[in-house]
Design an enzyme around this catalytic site. Structure first.
Site, PDB file in Angstrom:
ATOM      1  CG  HIS A 273      37.724  53.864  37.594  1.00 38.31           C
ATOM      2  ND1 HIS A 273      36.638  54.592  37.991  1.00 38.31           N
ATOM      3  CD2 HIS A 273      37.494  52.592  37.975  1.00 38.31           C
ATOM      4  CE1 HIS A 273      35.766  53.793  38.581  1.00 38.31           C
ATOM      5  NE2 HIS A 273      36.251  52.576  38.599  1.00 38.31           N
TER       6      HIS A 273
ATOM      7  CD  GLU B  20      41.310  47.590  47.678  1.00 38.83           C
ATOM      8  OE1 GLU B  20      40.774  47.861  48.786  1.00 38.83           O
ATOM      9  OE2 GLU B  20      40.629  47.389  46.643  1.00 38.83           O
TER      10      GLU B  20
ATOM     11  CD  GLN C 294      38.751  45.216  40.085  1.00 33.53           C
ATOM     12  OE1 GLN C 294      37.779  45.903  40.407  1.00 33.53           O
ATOM     13  NE2 GLN C 294      38.706  43.896  40.071  1.00 33.53           N
ATOM     14  CG  PHE C 295      41.040  50.754  38.642  1.00 31.01           C
ATOM     15  CD1 PHE C 295      41.219  51.365  37.406  1.00 31.01           C
ATOM     16  CD2 PHE C 295      40.051  49.793  38.768  1.00 31.01           C
ATOM     17  CE1 PHE C 295      40.425  51.020  36.321  1.00 31.01           C
ATOM     18  CE2 PHE C 295      39.259  49.435  37.682  1.00 31.01           C
ATOM     19  CZ  PHE C 295      39.438  50.051  36.449  1.00 31.01           C
ATOM     20  CB  ALA C 296      46.906  53.221  40.730  1.00 27.43           C
ATOM     21  CG  ASP C 297      42.171  55.504  40.662  1.00 18.52           C
ATOM     22  OD1 ASP C 297      42.047  56.719  40.457  1.00 18.52           O
ATOM     23  OD2 ASP C 297      42.609  54.701  39.798  1.00 18.52           O
ATOM     24  CE1 TYR C 298      38.514  52.854  43.418  1.00 21.43           C
ATOM     25  CE2 TYR C 298      38.792  51.014  41.912  1.00 21.43           C
ATOM     26  CZ  TYR C 298      38.157  52.182  42.265  1.00 21.43           C
ATOM     27  OH  TYR C 298      37.158  52.677  41.469  1.00 21.43           O
TER      28      TYR C 298
ATOM     29  CG  PHE D 268      45.066  55.914  48.203  1.00 21.53           C
ATOM     30  CD1 PHE D 268      46.327  56.463  48.347  1.00 21.53           C
ATOM     31  CD2 PHE D 268      44.437  56.035  46.975  1.00 21.53           C
ATOM     32  CE1 PHE D 268      46.943  57.143  47.306  1.00 21.53           C
ATOM     33  CE2 PHE D 268      45.039  56.715  45.919  1.00 21.53           C
ATOM     34  CZ  PHE D 268      46.295  57.270  46.087  1.00 21.53           C
ATOM     35  N   PRO D 269      43.673  52.188  50.730  1.00 17.52           N
ATOM     36  CG  PRO D 269      41.542  51.251  50.453  1.00 17.52           C
ATOM     37  CD  PRO D 269      42.660  51.929  49.693  1.00 17.52           C
TER      38      PRO D 269
HETATM   39  C1  TPP Z   1      38.344  50.176  47.315  1.00 20.10           C
HETATM   40  C2  TPP Z   1      37.872  49.617  46.030  1.00 20.10           C
HETATM   41  N1  TPP Z   1      38.399  48.450  45.586  1.00 20.10           N
HETATM   42  C3  TPP Z   1      38.011  47.923  44.388  1.00 20.10           C
HETATM   43  C4  TPP Z   1      37.080  48.574  43.605  1.00 20.10           C
HETATM   44  C5  TPP Z   1      36.678  48.005  42.224  1.00 20.10           C
HETATM   45  N2  TPP Z   1      35.285  47.535  42.225  1.00 20.10           N
HETATM   46  C6  TPP Z   1      34.266  48.325  41.778  1.00 20.10           C
HETATM   47  S1  TPP Z   1      32.759  47.587  41.979  1.00 20.10           S
HETATM   48  C7  TPP Z   1      33.446  46.201  42.640  1.00 20.10           C
HETATM   49  C8  TPP Z   1      32.559  45.070  43.100  1.00 20.10           C
HETATM   50  C9  TPP Z   1      31.627  45.513  44.214  1.00 20.10           C
HETATM   51  O1  TPP Z   1      30.720  44.465  44.536  1.00 20.10           O
HETATM   52  P1  TPP Z   1      29.577  44.698  45.604  1.00 20.10           P
HETATM   53  O2  TPP Z   1      30.121  45.425  46.788  1.00 20.10           O
HETATM   54  O3  TPP Z   1      28.932  43.385  45.865  1.00 20.10           O
HETATM   55  O4  TPP Z   1      28.555  45.714  44.919  1.00 20.10           O
HETATM   56  P2  TPP Z   1      27.670  45.418  43.604  1.00 20.10           P
HETATM   57  O5  TPP Z   1      28.496  45.821  42.413  1.00 20.10           O
HETATM   58  O6  TPP Z   1      27.337  43.949  43.593  1.00 20.10           O
HETATM   59  O7  TPP Z   1      26.446  46.265  43.737  1.00 20.10           O
HETATM   60  C10 TPP Z   1      34.849  46.306  42.699  1.00 20.10           C
HETATM   61  C11 TPP Z   1      35.778  45.261  43.206  1.00 20.10           C
HETATM   62  C12 TPP Z   1      36.552  49.789  44.112  1.00 20.10           C
HETATM   63  N3  TPP Z   1      35.629  50.487  43.419  1.00 20.10           N
HETATM   64  N4  TPP Z   1      36.966  50.280  45.312  1.00 20.10           N
END
Ligand code: TPP
Ligand code: TPP
Ligand code: MG
Ligand code: MG
Lengths: 337, 410, 337, 410
Positions: C129, C60, C82-86, C88-89
């Site tokens: 979320h 982010e 993707q979500f407001a929770d994310y 913070f970075p």
């Molecule tokens: C900081 C943050 N940004 C976005 C998300 C939303 N999100 C949840 S899972 C995911 C994909 C993660 O992919 P990967 O790291 O390859 O793990 P996998 O699901 O393939 O095991 C995303 C973008 C999150 N959970 N945290």
């Protein structure tokens, strides 16, 4: 008892904790060999060794992230952010991780750590060495937020914070590191030597988190403040001759609402002062609680004296800084009404 | 000549033929087992090669097989089969439970089971994993009670976390499983801090961080590698490259980088790349990296090559962004098939035994599921005290939370 | 006019902006080929090409940092968290960089960008979320903060935000993406089809930032709310039969204080509702402004109905969620007093 | 064997003899000039080697000298001398002005001047630097008016930023100088975004990011390299390794990494390491990297080796954490001495001319300083409208700021 500057008192707190608790480690940028840009950790690495007091890379997020891992295992890291302005890269680790580990693991893990940071302006530091982010942390469930206004409080509160089972944001008002500041930058600076708050117990003692300190008893108006603003309030009280009750909150979260409401029910008037920008600053939260708890006792609107809603200016910092004149005007407004 | 941005895209999208032609599969033995100090070896070779043990016929061969020794004996193989089959039974039943509206959310790890199972089997008690939501098999391989696992998924009284966290976001300190956050990446650097505490308190334990290919893009990935490189604590930093991050293929996280393991080189961290669908390679590489940490030689980066055969989660439908049969085309195959073939070759397993075992695991899970569902499902939830939500935010409930609890009316 | 869901309206806003302004780019995690996990950008990459609508790595901070660089040169990036929770970075890049570039460069550079993020709970998303971080952004000088409550507002406000010369935080109440939600999760969900707010102009139009919307005129009590809480307030008003004036703030920063004070001077009573945790939430700021502007008109303490000061729970989210019952009780408290 | 943390420390502290024995200084010509595509060359060699042009006698030799060609002619050399001498005159006068209490803060770049000067001289107008506070010489080499430069340091009416920012945090869009933040690292990834905009709008301009050795530890460093690797925009990512980050030596930021340039390898980014105190090497390497970007071959990482000869800033005293004479022991010498020697060898410069030039530059700066000080100093500040602080926060002043301005009473 020794008379100390706030820097010495903070150092002394870490010193006695390093000495009494092997789980304590101190880490941060330039805090090791050099002893910190404000010298708060000077001499500690030499005394306790590098594994207890060490330098970190310039990555606030990594610093807090490492500390969380250490704390989760039961150590007590006390980390330094070189300036509060630089805590934001760590905001995710602090608000989404440190603050929640106890809750989301149902107590399997916890996060007993302290994050120290010099805060506030008045040193011509410009927008990146002057900010007061306390309000942001008070919005986060799971954190505690503290700010001392004297060397003695600094030591007692820091030790309490380091012994607290939960993460504590410890804000250090850098403008009064070396002496009280009454808001007039042209006046020559005075040290802590002459101030009772500079006399500090040498060994381990604590001041409980969540307890405010009535710095001046009074009947006409209640002034709520913390950090440097305590002295600005004192000066405004002198100037106006108004019999103000000055309350140093010391701990913003948890907040000592009992002391606050008791005072306002007595005075019926209140001025809230902080250096941070106004909108959604901590003053707003104070006012919200006050008007709920003291609605029928309030004789006038609670007055807010704060930094303006602009980035902290460099050349014009005294136009931004909420000084005694602005507080005096607010006190009069509170009384006139 | 003009400057054009590069916009990376996968080799195949829906409708295309799956294409892994660029993927080099080395033979077992291409990479010798380096000394634990990892001195004087070419880092590039290990960060870009692929460590494997099982050949295409299911035979264990090469230096990593020798290094594994008894740790890859019949018993180890049977444990691996058990872990993976049990995990698949759970995934099948819980995916179903979510579809029936009994739980709010679920997330499978199909195709990646060998990694967590093999790695956990090489850890000692007291070591701590900092897992992602994709590694519940670490709990299976640590013999975590099924009742607690399912209780958490059902968020009922049997949930050790009292329904506070999403299903699949487990926490089990006694089983070496750190509380999962849900924010990607954040815990990778925490595993480094935990390992630093291990070293500072000299408790001879180690830590293991886990991250996905997509989350290697997060800042915490850098924070973790940097911190590990600066302080050299006893930590193994695992990267599970299952090729996909929801709809985003791994090339968006790797950029022009050749491999994820290669990121370690710039930090001076030993980095190896391993066939994550080869159970014996997992055991051998885990044994090596864990020994390095335990002996004080410092961190290791491991990129595990695997493929996310299932959807990202119950909220996802992969057919929208990748070819349907891509999993079948995945060059490293399926970890269970490969281990099964090996076990049969070893004469300790058979097709019949396998089919029977599958049925046994489904039965076992069904059994526990029934008990757990008796304590409440999403359709028919167990009652929980509303005031309970104020507990555990702080060790002691502060005054303002007590005021709020009173306001709540309980 | 077409009846749209809020998702379709948001997509339509980006669509018309991509079409009319070559400087607009849309970027974020999974927003390109796939069209976003909530489908808000579905079809846009196909229509405008990868250089205009593309996937980003899961970072982010990098997403916002890149967007700042693009915006500083005059492009108009619209990025999705993707979500407001994310978010913070990215907090450092947003609060220390995007918010200040115009000011600190004295206008040499500016940062016309929009950061979209689904916010709020009620979808069993648990603590990662479900969060509502709006108050944090309102404390930052240089940012604007917006939250729509209908598809039409969503499109009009998003276009205004994308055309705004300064950075805008655009919070999307995900619980009402597909239809209004009146606070009862056991009731069957209804779409936007039957709601006037779902009828949206097809082409480019704007709703100015900084203007609130009086959703229901009334005389007994003023309810200040935004996003999902607008519908909770409507339901509470039905239930209680109290003649409430419901104001949808829409824009938190800048705030439409005139509309708010006019209403409260009429009703003399006020309830503030938000889903975010209470302490230092945006409700506190509203109350601080109200008690200053309307002190002598207030007949009762302003009531705060908010999420509790705990991490958003998963299984017990309905014990956390400020529903119609809690709002009804607060309305009665406001009237009894 | 037990696990011990590594705590890295510099080779010498106060009282010790400065020690650079581990520092390998390659001869000019050890590294040939790779094709702009940088294909098929060993990345490791360039990320760990050292590109140099001037030999110990001050002769320009080797492939990079040839590649530089006319861009290293007499005129270029004289420009370099001028930039560096002018910068040193400014540093001397401003350090002094701060000591006299006329300005609040100052920060010298002594010993590092060759880098910004040479790099800027290879840029074209419209290109944009994202500098650190340590690179004011970029402005000197871009012929930024001294009056504006000093005006900003004095925060008076001549300050283009109206006193809003700290001295040394300049902003000069027309001179290719992005507004400096003060938060380390943040702008590195912004430079990548700016370069992406260059490519998306096809304006044939490029961007240059700047970061210090210490700040490479920041998350934004990773964000920038990752983004550059994923989209390949026309950007040069400069790392100025001056060995120190306030009191922290570069080893705390590098960890076990061999060089900072090597970080680029894991991202698949071409990375070179250059003698930053060798003005001609700076010109040559800058020419090459800038050409790569301009021609659309994508990003380049450049680690510039230099030494922070001065204190960190006017708030710092290095004698507390490093040997007094460490600068003299620095193997790459002083950039001005080396360029001067070369110029004299070329017969276009002399000791006398040099001494005379030094005096001329001091005089020029003094002159401008007088004018600027007439508009106010910290001791005797110029009056500024208090209400001015509400301007520029937003394009239009919003209602709440107008209310606050009224409350202020202006
Ligand atoms: C900081 C943050 N940004 C976005 C998300 C939303 N999100 C949840 S899972 C995911 C994909 C993660 O992919 P990967 O790291 O390859 O793990 P996998 O699901 O393939 O095991 C995303 C973008 C999150 N959970 N945290
Ligand atoms: C995010 C952040 N953290 C900490 C600081 C405090 N700080 C200012 S300069 C500095 C050292 C930077 O060293 P380096 O990156 O090597 O640059 P140099 O000063 O050597 O040019 C530090 C820690 C900061 N400005 N920003
Ligand atoms: Mg993945
Ligand atoms: Mg440096």
């Amino acid at each position: 008892m020794t008379n100390m500057t706030m820097i010495e008192a903070i150092r002394s707190a870490m010193d006695v904790m390093l000495d009494s608790d092997p789980g304590v480690v101190v880490m941060g940028q330039d805090v090791g060999y050099f002893g910190g840009v404000f010298r708060c950790t000077s001499g500690l690495q030499e005394k306790y060794g590098t594994p207890r007091v060490f330098d970190t890379p310039i990555n606030e997020s990594a610093i807090v992230g490492m500390a969380i891992g250490m704390a989760a295992q039961g150590m007590k890291p006390c980390v330094e952010m070189q300036f509060a302005d630089y805590v934001f890269p760590a905001f995710d680790q602090i608000t989404q991780e440190a603050a929640r580990i106890r809750h989301r693991s149902n107590g399997q893990f916890s996060c007993p750590m302290v994050i120290r940071m010099p805060t506030g302006g008045g040193i011509y530091g410009g927008q990146t060495h002057s900010q007061s982010p306390e309000a942001l942390f008070t919005h986060v469930a799971g954190l505690k937020v503290v700010q001392p206004s004297t060397p003695r409080d600094a030591k007692g509160l820091l030790i309490a914070a380091m012994n607290d089972p939960d993460p504590v944001i410890f804000l250090e008002p850098k403008r009064i590191y070396n002496g009280p500041f009454y808001g007039d930058h042209s006046a020559e600076s005075i040290g802590w030597g002459s101030h009772p708050g500079g006399d500090v117990e040498d060994d381990l003692f604590t001041i409980p988190l969540g307890k405010a300190d009535i710095r001046r008893a009074g009947n006409e108006v209640t002034i709520l403040c913390y950090g440097t603003m305590v002295y600005v309030a004192e000066r405004a009280t002198e100037k106006t001759g108004i019999d103000a009750e000055i309350i140093d909150l010391r701990s913003l979260l948890p907040l000592d609402l009992d002391t606050i409401t008791a005072s306002i029910k007595k005075t019926g008037r209140c001025v809230v002062v902080h250096e941070a920008t106004r909108t959604s600053g901590f003053g707003a939260e104070l006012i919200a609680e006050i008007q709920e708890a003291c609605f029928y006792h309030l004789e006038a609107p609670v007055q807010r004296v704060t930094g303006w809603d602009v980035p902290y200016p460099h050349a014009q910092e005294w136009d931004y800084f909420p000084g005694p004149d602005r507080v005096s005007r607010a006190m009069r407004r509170a009384l006139e009404a | 000549m003009s400057t054009k941005l590069q916009f990376r895209s996968p080799s195949a999208r829906p409708g295309d033929v799956p294409d892994f032609s660029q993927f080099h599969v080395s033979a077992p033995g291409e990479l010798p087992v380096p000394d634990l100090r990892f001195d004087a070896v070419n880092p590039w070779k290990y960060a870009t090669g692929l460590i494997r043990v099982l050949d295409s016929e299911g035979n264990a061969t090469g230096p990593w097989a020798d290094y594994l020794g008894d740790d890859g004996d019949d018993n180890a193989i049977l444990l691996g089969l058990k872990d993976i089959m049990k995990m698949r039974a759970i995934d099948a039943r819980m995916q179903n439970a979510q579809r029936q509206g009994k739980i709010t959310f679920y997330l499978q790890c199909t195709g990646e089971e060998a990694i967590g199972s093999g790695f956990q089997r090489m850890l000692s008690s007291g070591d701590m994993n900092f897992p992602t939501y994709r590694q519940p098999i670490l709990l299976i391989a640590a013999d975590y009670p099924l009742q607690s696992l399912l209780g958490q998924l059902y968020s009922n009284q049997l949930d050790p976390l009292q329904g506070r966290q999403l299903p699949t976001m487990h926490s089990a300190r006694d089983y070496g499983f750190f509380t999962i956050s849900g924010n990607l990446g954040t815990q990778y650097v925490q595993s480094v801090g935990w390992a630093m505490a291990n070293a500072l308190t000299n408790n001879s334990k180690i830590a293991a961080g886990w991250i996905g290919d997509g989350a290697t893009a997060s800042n915490d990935f850098h924070s973790a590698l940097l911190s590990a490189s600066v302080y050299k604590p006893p930590v193994v930093l695992n990267i599970v490259n299952n090729q996909w991050a929801i709809s985003t293929y791994s090339g968006i996280a790797s950029g022009n980088g050749v491999t994820f393991a290669a990121r370690g080189i710039g930090y001076g961290l030993p980095a190896i790349r391993v066939d994550g669908n080869d159970y014996l390679a997992v055991l051998a590489a885990s044994k090596w990296a864990i020994a390095r940490a335990r002996k004080g030689y410092g961190p290791t980066i491991i990129e595990w090559l695997t493929y996310r055969a299932a959807a990202h989660s119950t909220s996802d439908d992969p057919s929208a962004y990748r070819p349907k049969n891509e999993a079948d085309a995945w060059p490293l195959g399926d970890p269970l098939d490969r281990l099964k073939t090996h076990a049969i070759k070893q004469g300790i397993w058979s097709k019949e035994r396998h089919t029977q075992a599958e049925a046994e695991f489904i039965a076992e899970v069904k059994e526990v599921q029934k008990e757990v569902e008796a304590h409440g499902t999403l359709i028919d939830p167990a009652s929980m005290s509303p005031a309970g939500i104020f507990r555990g935010v702080y060790e002691k409930i502060p005054p303002h939370l007590n005021r709020q609890r009173q306001e709540m009316g309980y």
